[in-house]
Design a protein around this motif. Sequence first.
Motif, short mmCIF file in Angstrom:
data_model
loop_
_atom_site.label_atom_id
_atom_site.label_comp_id
_atom_site.label_asym_id
_atom_site.label_seq_id
_atom_site.Cartn_x
_atom_site.Cartn_y
_atom_site.Cartn_z
N HIS A 264 -9.49 -3.37 -8.92
CA HIS A 264 -8.45 -2.52 -9.52
C HIS A 264 -8.94 -1.96 -10.86
O HIS A 264 -9.58 -2.66 -11.65
N GLN A 265 -8.60 -0.71 -11.11
CA GLN A 265 -8.96 -0.06 -12.36
C GLN A 265 -7.82 -0.12 -13.38
O GLN A 265 -8.04 0.19 -14.55
N GLN A 266 -6.62 -0.49 -12.92
CA GLN A 266 -5.47 -0.60 -13.83
C GLN A 266 -4.76 -1.92 -13.57
O GLN A 266 -5.26 -2.77 -12.81
N SER A 282 -3.36 -7.79 -3.09
CA SER A 282 -3.11 -7.41 -4.49
C SER A 282 -2.71 -5.95 -4.55
O SER A 282 -3.22 -5.11 -3.81
N GLY A 283 -1.76 -5.65 -5.43
CA GLY A 283 -1.32 -4.28 -5.64
C GLY A 283 -1.43 -3.93 -7.11
O GLY A 283 -1.24 -4.80 -7.98
N GLY A 284 -1.76 -2.66 -7.41
CA GLY A 284 -1.99 -2.29 -8.79
C GLY A 284 -1.35 -0.99 -9.19
O GLY A 284 -0.84 -0.22 -8.36
N ASN A 285 -1.39 -0.74 -10.49
CA ASN A 285 -0.88 0.51 -11.05
C ASN A 285 -1.80 1.68 -10.72
O ASN A 285 -1.47 2.83 -11.00
N LEU A 288 -3.46 1.31 -5.57
CA LEU A 288 -4.30 0.67 -4.55
C LEU A 288 -3.72 -0.66 -4.10
O LEU A 288 -3.04 -1.36 -4.86
N VAL A 289 -4.03 -0.99 -2.84
CA VAL A 289 -3.79 -2.32 -2.29
C VAL A 289 -5.13 -2.86 -1.81
O VAL A 289 -5.87 -2.15 -1.11
N HIS A 290 -5.45 -4.09 -2.21
CA HIS A 290 -6.68 -4.72 -1.74
C HIS A 290 -6.34 -5.97 -0.94
O HIS A 290 -5.39 -6.69 -1.27
N ASP A 311 -3.41 4.50 0.74
CA ASP A 311 -2.41 5.43 1.24
C ASP A 311 -1.23 5.63 0.29
O ASP A 311 -0.54 6.66 0.37
N HIS A 312 -0.93 4.68 -0.57
CA HIS A 312 0.19 4.83 -1.50
C HIS A 312 -0.16 5.84 -2.59
O HIS A 312 -1.33 5.99 -2.98
N THR A 313 0.86 6.51 -3.10
CA THR A 313 0.67 7.53 -4.14
C THR A 313 1.31 7.13 -5.46
O THR A 313 1.50 7.97 -6.34
#
Length: 455
Positions: A264-266, A282-285, A288-290, A311-313
């Motif tokens: 994640h970058q954020q 994991s989900g991030g600002n 992204l979902v990893h 896929d999330h925006t």
Amino acid sequence: MDAGSLNSFSNLKGQSRCPLQEQLLQRRNSKENMDRFIPNRSAMDFDYAHYMLTEGRKVKENQTVCSPAREAYRKQLAETLNMNRTRILAFKNKPPTPVELFPSEHSTSSVHPTKSAKPRRHIPQSSERTLDAPDLVDDFYLNLLDWGSSNVLAIALGNTVYLWDASDSSTSELVTVDDENGPVTSVSWAPDGRHIAIGLNNSEVQLWDSASNRQLRTLRGCHRSRVGSLAWNNHILTTGGIDGQIVNNDVRIRSHVVETYRGHQQEVCGLKWSASGQQLASGGNDNLVHIWDRSMASSNSPTQWLHRLEDHTSAVKALAWCPFQSNLLATGGGGGDRTIKFWNTHTGACLNSVDTGSQVCALLWNKNERELLSSHGFTQNQLVLWKYPSMVKMAELTGHTSRVLYMAQSPDGCTVASAAGDETLRFWNVFGVPEVAKPAPKANPEPFSQLNRIR
């Protein structure tokens, strides 16, 4: 919860609202709020009513001077004209007598008995109880609510973590951190329901024993700033920070950092381990979902993700592993995305995407039925119960006046607690009552099973 059952809090800094006190003003005595009697006019006979108020009274007054023959004539006339009624007002007409379409001797029910349909579950549309939650931080990226396996709810209000025991509605204060360390940015119960991890704004994570109200240790050096997400996997505590890092901490050893996940970058705002403990979502600002695989974790170098889902925006905080399909993950996007997506975590394929129309803040699966509960922000600030996999809306629960940021599920899987920016904590009986499992029939032991078979 009665006010008398609350502990006194000496460090509330002059607040007039007591944390986790039930809002009793919303509940009135049932005798004070009874519905008016509103009769059904279609069921009234105004002519008969007028007669009974005028002529009928005269007849009753003159009954003593009537001869037996006249009295018998009056009764016969009243019965013929259907005047032997005692009720003038009625709520509704009596239903007509059901007509049997087929004679009972031709009924096929005895030949083909119908399977009894499962009764439809009643889903209350309002919260069961509402507690005050003053100073609840209104921040989409934090995780400030968790319900442990010992049936104790933990909630962070400002710099303080409170424990609310669902078995007796008692409240206690676990810890208040200093202003330079706070506010509390995440809470998460260990699987044993006794130990709890508390993430702080200053990058540290504290471990507490709730039974003895004692701090066990502080984890340092994992992150550079606040720790907004936590997830347990047995003795491994996974932490996610605003620095984008994910760290596995073995709480049993002195050098607790055992693995690091970088992708994640954020800020990492959502962390959830699968039931098997093999995969981490994991989900991030960074939208992204990893999906990370525990078997691929490396202590020497940053671990490579198994799947990177793009896929999330908008920011992804809401994550929920399906309890009846181990490789199914549900994710929810923020205000710019508004969708719930379903993923096969073995292949990384997106199975479905549903536009909810508003920010998705949290997701919970029903442990007893194939249903998913989502909580939302602007504009409705509601909870929505979905049938899976059709994703038909089963119910919308309203009451919060601000975005419903946090949700937690009771150990029995029936009750859901929701906390919102309106500084209230609400409890919903949305998932029903679990069916009592029938004991498995005892198998007859095979004779001489302890002896080796002769082949």
